[in-house]
Scaffold this motif. Structure first.
Motif, short mmCIF file in Angstrom:
data_model
loop_
_atom_site.label_atom_id
_atom_site.label_comp_id
_atom_site.label_asym_id
_atom_site.label_seq_id
_atom_site.Cartn_x
_atom_site.Cartn_y
_atom_site.Cartn_z
N ALA A 82 0.84 -1.21 0.00
CA ALA A 82 0.00 0.00 0.00
C ALA A 82 0.87 1.26 0.00
O ALA A 82 0.56 2.23 -0.70
N GLY A 83 1.96 1.26 0.75
CA GLY A 83 2.86 2.41 0.78
C GLY A 83 3.51 2.66 -0.57
O GLY A 83 3.62 3.80 -1.03
N ILE A 84 3.94 1.59 -1.23
CA ILE A 84 4.55 1.73 -2.56
C ILE A 84 3.51 2.23 -3.56
O ILE A 84 3.81 3.10 -4.39
N LYS A 85 2.29 1.71 -3.48
CA LYS A 85 1.24 2.16 -4.40
C LYS A 85 0.95 3.66 -4.19
O LYS A 85 0.79 4.41 -5.16
N THR A 86 0.92 4.10 -2.94
CA THR A 86 0.69 5.51 -2.64
C THR A 86 1.85 6.37 -3.14
O THR A 86 1.65 7.46 -3.68
N MET A 87 3.08 5.87 -2.97
CA MET A 87 4.25 6.60 -3.48
C MET A 87 4.19 6.74 -5.00
O MET A 87 4.50 7.81 -5.54
N MET A 88 3.79 5.67 -5.67
CA MET A 88 3.71 5.73 -7.13
C MET A 88 2.62 6.71 -7.58
O MET A 88 2.80 7.42 -8.56
N ARG A 89 1.51 6.76 -6.85
CA ARG A 89 0.45 7.70 -7.17
C ARG A 89 0.95 9.14 -6.98
O ARG A 89 0.67 10.03 -7.79
N THR A 90 1.69 9.36 -5.90
CA THR A 90 2.25 10.69 -5.66
C THR A 90 3.25 11.08 -6.75
O THR A 90 3.26 12.21 -7.23
N ALA A 91 4.10 10.13 -7.14
CA ALA A 91 5.07 10.40 -8.20
C ALA A 91 4.36 10.74 -9.52
O ALA A 91 4.79 11.65 -10.24
N GLN A 92 3.28 10.04 -9.81
CA GLN A 92 2.51 10.33 -11.02
C GLN A 92 1.89 11.72 -10.95
O GLN A 92 1.88 12.47 -11.93
N GLU A 93 1.39 12.09 -9.77
CA GLU A 93 0.81 13.42 -9.57
C GLU A 93 1.85 14.51 -9.79
O GLU A 93 1.59 15.51 -10.46
N ILE A 94 3.04 14.31 -9.26
CA ILE A 94 4.12 15.28 -9.41
C ILE A 94 4.52 15.39 -10.88
O ILE A 94 4.72 16.49 -11.41
N GLN A 95 4.61 14.24 -11.55
CA GLN A 95 4.97 14.25 -12.96
C GLN A 95 3.92 14.96 -13.80
O GLN A 95 4.25 15.73 -14.70
N ASP A 96 2.64 14.73 -13.50
CA ASP A 96 1.58 15.41 -14.23
C ASP A 96 1.64 16.92 -14.04
O ASP A 96 1.44 17.69 -14.99
N GLN A 97 1.95 17.36 -12.82
CA GLN A 97 2.07 18.80 -12.56
C GLN A 97 3.22 19.40 -13.34
O GLN A 97 3.10 20.49 -13.90
N GLN A 98 4.35 18.69 -13.39
CA GLN A 98 5.50 19.20 -14.12
C GLN A 98 5.24 19.24 -15.63
O GLN A 98 5.64 20.18 -16.31
N MET A 99 4.54 18.23 -16.13
CA MET A 99 4.23 18.20 -17.56
C MET A 99 3.28 19.33 -17.93
O MET A 99 3.44 19.97 -18.97
N SER A 100 2.29 19.60 -17.07
CA SER A 100 1.36 20.69 -17.38
C SER A 100 2.07 22.04 -17.28
O SER A 100 1.78 22.96 -18.05
N ALA A 101 3.00 22.17 -16.34
CA ALA A 101 3.77 23.41 -16.22
C ALA A 101 4.63 23.63 -17.46
O ALA A 101 4.75 24.76 -17.97
N GLN A 102 5.23 22.56 -17.97
CA GLN A 102 6.03 22.67 -19.19
C GLN A 102 5.17 23.01 -20.40
O GLN A 102 5.56 23.80 -21.25
N ALA A 103 3.98 22.42 -20.46
CA ALA A 103 3.07 22.71 -21.56
C ALA A 103 2.63 24.16 -21.52
O ALA A 103 2.53 24.82 -22.55
N ASP A 104 2.34 24.66 -20.32
CA ASP A 104 1.96 26.07 -20.18
C ASP A 104 3.11 26.98 -20.58
O ASP A 104 2.89 28.02 -21.21
N ALA A 105 4.33 26.61 -20.21
CA ALA A 105 5.49 27.43 -20.56
C ALA A 105 5.69 27.44 -22.08
O ALA A 105 6.05 28.47 -22.65
#
Length: 109
Positions: A82-105
């Motif tokens: 469960a901890g690893i699954k939560t970590m992977m979800r958080t990593a995906q969330e962070i990656q999505d935020q960075q990708m949207s920031a790059q797209a906006d830039a």
């Protein structure tokens, strides 16, 4: 004779400095910004919380049923998963935020 020339040069230099400062000023972020260290600690905390909760549930069931290591080991493994699954979800969330920031830039350019 040289005094007016120096004043003109200083004024031009001040104008150039002001332009550079205006261009390099960071834009205010509308969302909360986390540093890489904060994101790392968040992920570590999620993993440790999963392990701790799994240990607590497993140990409690072992004490309740009198089977000391069986449920503790089982729930520690489930907590780790469960901890690893939560970590992977958080990593995906962070990656999505960075990708949207790059797209906006890229859209701004």
């Amino acid at each position: 004779m040289t005094e007016p020339d120096n004043q003109d040069r200083l004024k031009q230099l001040d104008d150039r400095i002001a332009k550079v400062k205006a261009a390099s000023t960071p834009k205010p972020a509308s969302e909360e910004h986390y540093s890489q260290a904060q994101q790392g600690w968040r992920m570590v905390t999620e993993l440790v919380a999963g392990l701790g909760i799994g240990f607590g549930i497993g140990y409690g069931l072992d004490v309740l049923f009198g089977t000391l290591p069986i449920f503790m080991v089982l729930f520690i493994m489930l907590g780790l998963a469960a901890g690893i699954k939560t970590m992977m979800r958080t990593a995906q969330e962070i990656q999505d935020q960075q990708m949207s920031a790059q797209a906006d830039a890229q859209k701004e350019d």
